[in-house]
Design a protein around this motif. Structure first.
Motif, PDB file in Angstrom:
ATOM      1  N   UNK A  25       0.855  -1.176   0.000  1.00  0.00           N
ATOM      2  CA  UNK A  25       0.000   0.000   0.000  1.00  0.00           C
ATOM      3  C   UNK A  25       0.899   1.236   0.000  1.00  0.00           C
ATOM      4  N   UNK A  26       0.628   2.204  -0.865  1.00  0.00           N
ATOM      5  CA  UNK A  26       1.529   3.351  -1.023  1.00  0.00           C
ATOM      6  C   UNK A  26       1.210   4.399   0.044  1.00  0.00           C
ATOM      7  N   UNK A  27       1.575   4.091   1.274  1.00  0.00           N
ATOM      8  CA  UNK A  27       1.231   4.952   2.409  1.00  0.00           C
ATOM      9  C   UNK A  27       2.349   5.916   2.788  1.00  0.00           C
ATOM     10  N   UNK A  28       3.418   5.942   2.030  1.00  0.00           N
ATOM     11  CA  UNK A  28       4.564   6.799   2.325  1.00  0.00           C
ATOM     12  C   UNK A  28       5.775   6.273   1.581  1.00  0.00           C
ATOM     13  N   UNK A  29       6.960   6.677   2.027  1.00  0.00           N
ATOM     14  CA  UNK A  29       8.187   6.215   1.384  1.00  0.00           C
ATOM     15  C   UNK A  29       8.291   4.691   1.460  1.00  0.00           C
ATOM     16  N   UNK A  30       8.650   4.065   0.349  1.00  0.00           N
ATOM     17  CA  UNK A  30       8.769   2.609   0.285  1.00  0.00           C
ATOM     18  C   UNK A  30      10.172   2.226   0.736  1.00  0.00           C
ATOM     19  N   UNK A  31      10.266   1.536   1.873  1.00  0.00           N
ATOM     20  CA  UNK A  31      11.560   1.235   2.477  1.00  0.00           C
ATOM     21  C   UNK A  31      11.979  -0.209   2.209  1.00  0.00           C
ATOM     22  N   UNK A  32      13.138  -0.589   2.701  1.00  0.00           N
ATOM     23  CA  UNK A  32      13.653  -1.930   2.413  1.00  0.00           C
ATOM     24  C   UNK A  32      12.828  -3.016   3.095  1.00  0.00           C
ATOM     25  N   UNK A  33      12.086  -2.652   4.138  1.00  0.00           N
ATOM     26  CA  UNK A  33      11.166  -3.607   4.741  1.00  0.00           C
ATOM     27  C   UNK A  33      10.024  -3.930   3.792  1.00  0.00           C
ATOM     28  N   UNK A  34       9.491  -2.889   3.124  1.00  0.00           N
ATOM     29  CA  UNK A  34       8.463  -3.100   2.106  1.00  0.00           C
ATOM     30  C   UNK A  34       9.000  -3.936   0.955  1.00  0.00           C
ATOM     31  N   UNK A  71       1.545  10.699   6.396  1.00  0.00           N
ATOM     32  CA  UNK A  71       2.877  10.102   6.550  1.00  0.00           C
ATOM     33  C   UNK A  71       3.970  11.151   6.676  1.00  0.00           C
ATOM     34  N   UNK A  72       5.029  10.767   7.353  1.00  0.00           N
ATOM     35  CA  UNK A  72       6.240  11.586   7.391  1.00  0.00           C
ATOM     36  C   UNK A  72       6.788  11.687   5.969  1.00  0.00           C
ATOM     37  N   UNK A 103       5.836   9.046  -3.938  1.00  0.00           N
ATOM     38  CA  UNK A 103       6.358   8.068  -2.991  1.00  0.00           C
ATOM     39  C   UNK A 103       6.850   6.769  -3.627  1.00  0.00           C
ATOM     40  N   UNK A 104       6.529   6.518  -4.882  1.00  0.00           N
ATOM     41  CA  UNK A 104       6.934   5.242  -5.490  1.00  0.00           C
ATOM     42  C   UNK A 104       8.007   5.380  -6.563  1.00  0.00           C
ATOM     43  N   UNK A 105       8.230   6.592  -7.066  1.00  0.00           N
ATOM     44  CA  UNK A 105       9.170   6.747  -8.183  1.00  0.00           C
ATOM     45  C   UNK A 105      10.567   6.275  -7.811  1.00  0.00           C
ATOM     46  N   UNK A 106      11.051   6.674  -6.642  1.00  0.00           N
ATOM     47  CA  UNK A 106      12.386   6.281  -6.203  1.00  0.00           C
ATOM     48  C   UNK A 106      12.516   4.757  -6.151  1.00  0.00           C
TER      49      UNK A 106
END
Length: 525
Positions: A25-34, A71-72, A103-106
């Protein structure tokens, strides 16, 4: 056998073609956990293809989900969008199509560098295209049966008029505040009542599910997606795997309502950052691009595949990253060693293979130890070519290929970023241009003898960092000193303080003539 290979063989016993799904779910920055499930999906794809099967890994962006919290690092003004689909929100900054693109481009632009081959879907586009319409209609027709399945695991049963659809309010634009209560043809009737985190506007209307004017509720949407995309395997967070969780209810719904089969499950444990669970909304994140700034993509693949999916994983970009570098380099050395491998070594070799972005290199890469690189970049400053010369002089690069040179330059650049952003203060330094004032009063006679003896030994021949580190121990004990006493003296004469990086790396990173001259000068101070 590695667990990824076990999954691949189980899948191939079921059939020859597979779709391995991942998503977020695109709730903020997508991190390595995602990204955990993305790497697992791609790893399984590779393993299936290696065995002659057909496989496709997909990533599904749940961008039609509602904004539940700001989100932050977005400002509080974004509270005005609570309850609205992510795909319908404006970008926080210019240059992006919308909130989702921001939030998803990076994340999406980094996939290729990690060797991830994925087919990407956006939920909003799937719904608006009408591809989900037949499954939505079937869900509405079989709402009673779905409700009975879900009520088995609920403390409070769903109401009799409950429908598995969340309409998009045509008045306020929210999707979490509506309650569907009836349907006819392509339309679902609703009232915008509100939810536990945002009020509804009270509007009553109807939504056309064939045009993407709403979405299935999560516990029905997931199995509908399995059926729509032919998903045969899916990694997902452990919370979905609990008894009565969304995987268990999804399995019943896909089998009994949609006439499909639940995918092979791969539940996984969370990835934490410095011991804290990562959270996009709270700003506890570490993104793929942040990873690439300080570590090679192979290291993240290694970090994920070196342990089982349900084993907890904690990442710390500080000093523990150096251990991860050392561990990866050691496994690479083992892989190319030519030594006979036992079961444990074979497992490590397979992890190494799964870690590679573009396949296993034909020959063993020449690697610059990251700990040494972190010291070297502080000695050379911006003089990268001088750094490359030192690497040749110290034996880290011997008749290097262009690939070896590229890897070395990459490690130096990443080491510079790491020192700047994550190194502890005691590892950051600047070599003094001359001896610090009053150094003679700060050195003992034993330390002076040790420095003089060390200078003489260094004049005999070049040493690598490990040999030089051991030499300092040897000289210290030969002069009746405890090794830390000589360490402190070395740091004092070069840095003006009593602590610094690992002494072998430190001395080896500087030009030998300069080191010898400074040691001799200090011994006479």
């Amino acid at each position: 056998m590695h667990w990824v290979d076990e999954v691949a063989e189980e899948l191939l016993r079921r059939g020859g073609r597979h779709v391995i799904a991942s998503g977020i779910s695109i709730s903020g920055h997508i991190h390595i956990g995602h990204s955990h499930d993305v790497f697992i999906a791609d790893g399984v794809r590779r393993a299936v293809e290696e065995r002659g099967g057909e496989a496709e890994a997909i990533w599904y962006a749940d961008d039609f989900d509602p904004l539940r919290r700001v989100p932050w690092p977005l400002p509080p003004s974004y509270r005005q969008y609570l309850g609205m689909p992510y795909a319908n929100l404006p970008s926080p900054e210019p240059g992006f199509q919308n909130f989702v693109d921001y939030f998803s481009r990076d994340f999406l632009s980094s996939l290729k560098e990690f060797g991830l081959r994925l087919t990407v879907f956006f939920g909003s586009q799937v719904y608006r295209s009408g591809r989900m319409a037949h499954l939505i209609r079937l869900s509405l027709e079989r709402a009673r049966e779905i409700r009975e399945i879900l009520n088995r695991y609920r403390d409070r049963p769903l109401p009799e008029d409950w429908l598995p659809y969340d309409p998009l309010c045509e008045n306020c634009g929210r999707i979490s505040t509506t309650r569907a209560y009836d349907w006819s043809g392509p339309y679902v009737k609703y009232v915008c009542e509100g939810c536990d985190y945002v009020q509804g506007c009270g509007h009553e209307g109807k939504a056309d599910y064939t045009r993407g004017e709403g979405k299935l509720t999560w516990r029905v949407e997931w199995p509908a997606r399995w059926k729509l995309l032919g998903v045969t395997c899916e990694p997902f967070g452990k919370d979905h795997a609990v008894k009565g969780g969304s995987y268990e209810t999804g399995r019943l719904i896909v089998e009994r309502v949609f006439g499909g089969e639940a995918p092979h499950p791969i539940p996984y444990e969370w990835v934490s950052l410095r011991g804290k669970r990562m959270s996009s909304s709270r700003g506890v994140v570490f993104t793929l691009s942040q990873w690439l700034s300080i570590a090679e993509p192979e290291l993240l693949r290694y970090f994920i595949f070196r342990s089982k999916a349900m084993k907890s994983k904690s990442f710390d970009p500080g000093l523990p990253l150096l251990d991860l570098y050392d561990e990866y380099d050691a496994v690479e050395e083992l892989y190319f060693s030519g030594r006979e491998k036992g079961k444990r070594e074979e497992q490590k070799a397979r992890i190494y293979e799964l870690s590679q972005v573009d396949g296993v290199p034909e020959r063993r890469p020449q690697r610059v130890p990251f700990r040494f690189a972190a010291v070297l970049v502080q000695v050379i400053g911006e003089r990268e070519e001088r750094g490359m010369e030192i690497l040749r002089e110290r034996g880290f690069l011997i008749q290097p290929t262009e690939e070896d040179l590229g890897r070395a330059r990459g490690r130096l650049r990443r080491a510079r970023n790491w020192v700047r952003d994550y190194a502890p203060e005691w590892m950051r330094f600047r070599v003094l241009d001359s001896l610090p004032e009053g150094i003679g009063d700060r050195l003992t006679e034993g330390q002076r003898r040790g420095l003089s003896r060390l200078a003489s030994r260094l004049a005999e021949r070049d040493l690598d960092p490990l040999s030089l580190h051991n030499l300092v121990y040897e000289v210290a004990r030969g002069e009746g000193l405890e090794p830390p006493e000589l360490f402190r003296a070395i740091y004092l004469v070069f840095l003006g303080r009593e602590e610094g990086p690992r002494v072998g790396n430190f001395l080896c990173a500087m030009e030998r003539d300069f080191v010898i001259s400074r040691l001799r000068e200090a011994s006479l101070a």
